[in-house]
Design an enzyme around this catalytic site. Structure first.
Site: not given
Ligand code: SAH
Ligand code: SF4
Length: 406
Positions: A91, A104, A111, A115, A118, A209, A232, A361
């Site tokens: 996407e 974006c 991935c 996390c 996410c 990022s 972070l 996000c």
């Molecule tokens: N992998 C990279 C970039 C993609 S994620 C990273 O983790 O930085 C982009 C941003 O979206 C990151 O800051 C991530 O922590 C945030 N993110 C991921 N899942 C989210 C969610 N469910 N709600 C809000 N932000 C989220």
């Molecule tokens: Fe991957 Fe970024 Fe999602 Fe973490 S927040 S699982 S690093 S895409």
């Protein structure tokens, strides 16, 4: 198979042209046709010699990504779902604002970092995108949006000041995937974004990022320093490990040291720290005070940590099915932000855009064939995160998955 010219930055295209007996300036012409005019058809590239066009027809192509869907949110946010083959889809999201447009971009199908909060991470990992697949996202968005607005390449956009008309002013590598775990494909793509003969974006307007792949932050500093955002999400290692498994490999102290080194060559004089606000998990006043200490170069126990000039971007958690987590209330986010701001730490709260089409996000899920068993691993870890009282760290952590699992 024909080479995909979207895989090439200008240097690589020049090398390809030279290997085919063509002068370098031909590569510049070709590059401009592809990226500035959005041309995919060599026959339309009228100022290229017929002999070069014939060679291109036989050996090369500009390979866009097939569009599976285009959705537009009530706020104008547009989300494309692209087919990257093998049952995987990625996407890309365009976010219009009054004076600019941000795209974006995804770097991987899925991935592997996993996390906790996410949606992409929950899906697991299928494969890295190629440079061409990363570039194709901007190529498609830019030219599709230009066409929609009736803008031709080179025109001046009304009310946008000087410069060529463009739809996308900023690119953020914040879509699906961890860009620094796909470094080899990422860097040439960034060069295409930055190239004056390509999209001509300034380094300040291209942001990578990362969840904190320390050695690759160092390499990016040397190879292609663009703006850096670091996800972070927690002020101490125990909580960060529970949220971002990569923290076990690269703990906060090492991450901050890499950020400090990065700033020596960065286009901006600060790092953006992203912080996803999760109700009851990382959003208490004590967490905010711990972040203030971190911003002033002190760890949770008052120990010295590298001091990194930074801004905080608080992202209210965007829920997705089966996350088991909740978004912090508006009042909590405001109270948290005001603790940071009162201590002089520049803090913004990200507006949630496009959540009606799941384009916010962390909601990007595409469709990914999980090749890492992340789905099972995360299901096991679901019990790990429990709502914690202020300052109590992470309670009730059962078995920690080993590093090799993470
Ligand atoms: N992998 C990279 C970039 C993609 S994620 C990273 O983790 O930085 C982009 C941003 O979206 C990151 O800051 C991530 O922590 C945030 N993110 C991921 N899942 C989210 C969610 N469910 N709600 C809000 N932000 C989220
Ligand atoms: Fe991957 Fe970024 Fe999602 Fe973490 S927040 S699982 S690093 S895409």
């Amino acid at each position: 198979m024909a080479v995909n010219l979207l895989d090439f930055d200008l240097e690589a295209l020049a090398a390809w042209c030279e290997a085919h007996g063509e002068k370098r300036f031909r590569a510049v012409q070709l590059f401009r046709w592809i990226h500035q005019k959005g041309a995919a058809d060599f026959a339309s590239m009228s100022d290229l010699a017929k002999s070069l066009r014939d060679k291109l027809e036989g050996e090369a192509e500009v390979r866009p990504l097939p569009v599976l869907s285009e959705q537009r949110s009530a706020d104008g946010t547009t989300k494309w779902l692209f087919d990257v083959g093998g049952g995987n889809a990625i996407e890309t999201v365009f976010i219009p604002e009054d004076d600019r447009g941000t795209l974006c971009v995804s770097s991987q199908a899925g991935c592997a970092v996993g996390c906790r909060f996410c949606s992409t991470g929950h899906q697991g990992f299928s494969r890295n995108l190629t440079t061409g697949e990363i570039v194709a996202q901007l190529w498609h968005a830019e030219h599709r949006l230009r066409a929609e607005r009736g803008l031709a390449a080179g025109e001046r956009a009304p009310g946008r000041g000087p410069g060529p008309a463009r739809a996308v002013d900023n690119v953020v590598m914040m879509g699906m995937g961890e860009p620094l775990q796909n470094y080899a494909a990422l860097v040439p793509a960034l060069r295409v974004f930055l190239d004056d003969h390509g999209y001509g974006l300034s380094r300040r307007r291209v942001t990578v990022s990362t969840s904190g792949v320390v050695p690759m932050i160092d390499r990016l500093r040397e190879d292609c320093p663009v703006a850096l955002a670091v996800s972070l999400h927690a002020p101490d290692d125990a909580l960060r490990e529970a949220l971002v498994p990569l923290n076990r490999k690269y703990p906060i102290g090492e991450l901050l040291a890499a950020c400090q080194r990065y700033l020596a060559r960065a286009p901006r004089d600060f790092i953006t720290f992203e912080y996803c606000m999760l109700a009851g998990v990382n959003d208490t006043d004590e967490h905010a005070r711990a972040l203030v200490r971190l911003a002033t170069g002190r760890g949770p126990a008052g120990e010295a940590w590298p001091r990194v000039p930074c801004k905080f971007n608080l992202i209210p958690f965007n829920p997705f099915p089966a996350s088991g987590l909740a978004r912090s209330s508006r009042e909590r986010v405001a109270a948290f932000a005001s603790i940071l701001q009162a201590a002089g730490v520049v803090t913004t709260v990200r507006k949630t855009r496009g959540d009606d089409i799941d384009a916010a996000c962390g909601q990007l899920a595409g469709e990914v064939l999980d090749r890492t068993q992340a789905t099972r691993r995360l299901a096991r870890r679901r019990t790990v995160l429990q709502l914690v009282p202020a300052g109590a760290g992470v309670a009730g952590m059962p078995r920690q998955p080993s590093r090799s699992e993470a």
